[in-house]
Enzyme design. Sequence first.
Site, short mmCIF file in Angstrom:
data_model
loop_
_atom_site.label_atom_id
_atom_site.label_comp_id
_atom_site.label_asym_id
_atom_site.label_seq_id
_atom_site.Cartn_x
_atom_site.Cartn_y
_atom_site.Cartn_z
CB THR A 266 -0.92 0.00 1.23
OG1 THR A 266 -1.70 -1.19 1.24
CG2 THR A 266 -1.85 1.20 1.21
CB THR A 267 3.80 2.25 2.05
OG1 THR A 267 3.12 2.06 3.29
CG2 THR A 267 4.75 3.42 2.16
CE1 TYR B 258 -1.35 -5.03 4.16
CE2 TYR B 258 -0.70 -4.87 1.86
CZ TYR B 258 -0.97 -4.27 3.06
OH TYR B 258 -0.87 -2.90 3.18
CE LYS C 150 2.16 -4.71 5.53
NZ LYS C 150 1.03 -3.86 5.91
CB SER D 208 -2.65 -3.69 7.87
OG SER D 208 -1.28 -3.92 7.67
N GLY E 75 0.54 -4.13 11.43
CA GLY E 75 0.68 -3.07 10.44
C GLY E 75 0.01 -1.76 10.77
CG ASP F 247 3.24 2.07 11.22
OD1 ASP F 247 2.75 0.98 10.88
OD2 ASP F 247 3.98 2.74 10.48
CD GLU F 248 -1.66 4.67 13.81
OE1 GLU F 248 -2.75 4.90 13.26
OE2 GLU F 248 -0.63 4.34 13.19
CB SER G 299 4.31 3.82 5.82
OG SER G 299 3.48 4.39 6.84
#
Length: 307
Positions: free
Chosen positions: A51-52, A143, A173, A175, A199, A201-202, A218
């Site tokens: 995606t990134t 994913y 993965k 996300s 996936g 991140d925060e 990302s």
Amino acid sequence: MSQRVKKLTGLVAATFTPLTAEGEINLSVIAAYVDYLIEKQNVKSVFVNGTTGEGCSLTVDERKHLAAAWCQHGKGKLEQLIVHVGCMSIKDSQELARHAASIGADGISVISPSYFKPINADALRLFIKEVSASAPDLPMYYYHLPGMTGVALEAADVLNGIEREIPSFQGVKYSGTDLRDLGQCVCYSQSRDWSVLYGVDEQLLGALVLGVHGAVGSTYNYLGHIVNQMLSAFNNGNHTQTRDLQFGFMEVITFARTLGFDVSVNKQVMSEVSGLPMGPPRLPLLPCPVSKAQAIAQKIHNFTQGL
């Protein structure tokens, strides 16, 4: 797949795709990109064409050229290179899987098709199986990104029994934001020695508590060195430091979101922080105003300087 696979763990950078001002892929940046990740961020594994990386906005040939460039310049430097091969057409995914095997990638990953969606977990497993069969010796990672695909299947249901259909299957993965579903994936994976990589991140700390084996994201392109500190603190049982780093990371992301933090903004932030020319996004994404990216980059600088 007969040989034992090296388990995918730690931080994995979901790479951006450098483009020229004219919108063509810019392979000349990849060599410096590899060195930047390793030397400045201590990130030694990558997830290419996801995606990134605007993978679904690239042609099959462009994705092949990018994957080959990452393999060429990362050989002997990167620990693992995972190539995302997901497409709307299974034939394109199979072609990309075969290509990934031919260039020496360490694994492949596939996202669910999102125009004609699989109606249940059985259909999605069959899609993954047929893609994997085109590169049977490469580890396969599912994913899971329901927020983008609109496929509302639980990842744990997709994983259930998948090893009987796909011998090369090695993990997911994840996300999504459903920590219950994530926890079920971790639980199911334990006895199979699979990798579950988070996936979002925060929200990494919550996933670490559930037992994920690493993270793909990302922001690890330019904040990997900080998140590596967080992983070390967590593994050493220093939960106060881990939480403080996560809170600081959250503050950066929250600030970025107030300005609008999509792939195009993130890409420009990468250019500002790293000095590497990532170039514009591809339509329908619109270029990010430099001032917006600079404001986020300054926030990142302030966060990292205090550590």
